[in-house]
Design a protein around this motif. Structure first.
Motif, PDB file in Angstrom:
ATOM      1  N   THR A  31       5.003  -1.128  -9.398  1.00 42.42           N
ATOM      2  CA  THR A  31       3.663  -0.944  -9.959  1.00 42.42           C
ATOM      3  C   THR A  31       3.109   0.428  -9.585  1.00 42.42           C
ATOM      4  OG1 THR A  31       3.286  -3.320  -9.784  1.00 42.42           O
ATOM      5  CG2 THR A  31       1.350  -1.930 -10.070  1.00 42.42           C
ATOM      6  N   GLY A  32       3.266   0.779  -8.315  1.00 35.87           N
ATOM      7  CA  GLY A  32       2.795   2.095  -7.861  1.00 35.87           C
ATOM      8  C   GLY A  32       3.523   3.240  -8.528  1.00 35.87           C
ATOM      9  N   LEU A  33       4.830   3.092  -8.710  1.00 34.53           N
ATOM     10  CA  LEU A  33       5.603   4.140  -9.376  1.00 34.53           C
ATOM     11  C   LEU A  33       5.194   4.292 -10.838  1.00 34.53           C
ATOM     12  CD1 LEU A  33       9.211   3.659  -7.948  1.00 34.53           C
ATOM     13  CD2 LEU A  33       7.689   5.603  -7.607  1.00 34.53           C
ATOM     14  N   ALA A  34       4.953   3.178 -11.516  1.00 37.50           N
ATOM     15  CA  ALA A  34       4.539   3.257 -12.922  1.00 37.50           C
ATOM     16  C   ALA A  34       3.194   3.960 -13.054  1.00 37.50           C
ATOM     17  CB  ALA A  34       4.470   1.857 -13.525  1.00 37.50           C
ATOM     18  N   LEU A  54      11.458   8.007  -4.070  1.00 37.71           N
ATOM     19  CA  LEU A  54      10.398   7.080  -3.664  1.00 37.71           C
ATOM     20  C   LEU A  54      10.890   5.637  -3.665  1.00 37.71           C
ATOM     21  CD1 LEU A  54       7.345   8.615  -5.528  1.00 37.71           C
ATOM     22  CD2 LEU A  54       7.772   8.641  -3.085  1.00 37.71           C
ATOM     23  N   ALA A  55      11.684   5.270  -4.647  1.00 38.22           N
ATOM     24  CA  ALA A  55      12.219   3.909  -4.697  1.00 38.22           C
ATOM     25  C   ALA A  55      13.160   3.645  -3.525  1.00 38.22           C
ATOM     26  CB  ALA A  55      12.930   3.680  -6.024  1.00 38.22           C
ATOM     27  N   THR A  56      13.968   4.629  -3.159  1.00 35.69           N
ATOM     28  CA  THR A  56      14.876   4.476  -2.020  1.00 35.69           C
ATOM     29  C   THR A  56      14.109   4.327  -0.712  1.00 35.69           C
ATOM     30  OG1 THR A  56      16.540   5.788  -3.174  1.00 35.69           O
ATOM     31  CG2 THR A  56      16.808   5.534  -0.801  1.00 35.69           C
ATOM     32  N   VAL A  57      13.104   5.169  -0.519  1.00 40.62           N
ATOM     33  CA  VAL A  57      12.283   5.074   0.692  1.00 40.62           C
ATOM     34  C   VAL A  57      11.564   3.725   0.731  1.00 40.62           C
ATOM     35  CG1 VAL A  57      10.229   6.029   1.819  1.00 40.62           C
ATOM     36  CG2 VAL A  57      12.019   7.545   1.015  1.00 40.62           C
ATOM     37  N   ALA A  58      11.061   3.275  -0.402  1.00 40.13           N
ATOM     38  CA  ALA A  58      10.379   1.976  -0.460  1.00 40.13           C
ATOM     39  C   ALA A  58      11.350   0.837  -0.178  1.00 40.13           C
ATOM     40  CB  ALA A  58       9.729   1.791  -1.825  1.00 40.13           C
TER      41      ALA A  58
END
Length: 173
Positions: free
Chosen positions: A108-111, A146-150
Motif C-alpha cells: 500500500t505504501g509503495l503504491a 524498498l520491498a526487499t528492506v520491508a
C-alpha cells in the motif's frame, strides 16, 4: 584544444600562439574541460549527495518503523498466535501471516509512494543529471530496494512469532 597527455603542459605554447595572432588578447584561467565541468556541476553534486544521504536515512527510519510496528503487533497478538499454534497452525503459516500483513502495508505504501513520486517528478527535473525524471528503471530499482528492506523488516518479527510457545503464552493470564 584536444591533446594527448597533460593538457596544462601546453599552456605556455598556447599563450605564445595567441599572442602572435593578437597581442592585445589576454589569456588567463587556462584549465581542462574536466575542471570547468567539475566547478559547473559542484552545486548539483552537493545537492544530490545531500538528497541521497537523506534518502538513505529515510529508508533506515522507514525500515525501523516498519519493524517496530510489526514487532508491536506480534507482541499484542502473541495470545492469538499462541492459540493458533496450539490449535495446529505451523510455524511457517504464522510466519506467512505476519509477513503477509507487513507486505500488505508495504505494498500500500509503495503504491501511494510511486503515484506521488511520479506526480512530483516535475519538481526535481532540474536537480537530476544524466537520468530522466520518469526513468522506469530507477523507479523499479527503488521499488525493489524498498520491498526487499520491508521484507527483511517483516521477517524478523515474523520469525519470532513463529517460535511462540503456546503453553507459555496461554499461561500468562
Amino acid at each position: 584544444m584536444r591533446v594527448n597527455g597533460d593538457p596544462l603542459s601546453l599552456a605556455p605554447a598556447l599563450r605564445r600562439i595567441i599572442s602572435t595572432v593578437d597581442p592585445e588578447q589576454p589569456v588567463s584561467n587556462i584549465g581542462t574541460m574536466d575542471d570547468i565541468l567539475d566547478v559547473a556541476i559542484a552545486d548539483h553534486r552537493q545537492q544530490m549527495t545531500l538528497l541521497g544521504t537523506f534518502a538513505g536515512l529515510a529508508l533506515l527510519l522507514a525500515s525501523i518503523g516498519l519493524y517496530g510496528v510489526l514487532s508491536y503487533a506480534v507482541t499484542q497478538r502473541s495470545r492469538e498466535i499462541g492459540l493458533r499454534i496450539a490449535l495446529g497452525a505451523t510455524a511457517a503459516s504464522v510466519v506467512r501471516m505476519v509477513v503477509g500483513r507487513g507486505l500488505l502495508l508495504t505494498g500500500t505504501g509503495l503504491a501511494i509512494g510511486l503515484a506521488a513520486s511520479w506526480a512530483l517528478t516535475r519538481l526535481m527535473k532540474n536537480l537530476l543529471y544524466g537520468v530522466q525524471a520518469t526513468d522506469a528503471t530507477t523507479f523499479a530499482a527503488v521499488t525493489a530496494l524498498l520491498a526487499t528492506v520491508a521484507l527483511i523488516a517483516c521477517w524478523l518479527p515474523a520469525r519470532r512469532a513463529g517460535r511462540v510457545d503456546p503453553i507459555v503464552v496461554l499461561r500468562e493470564e
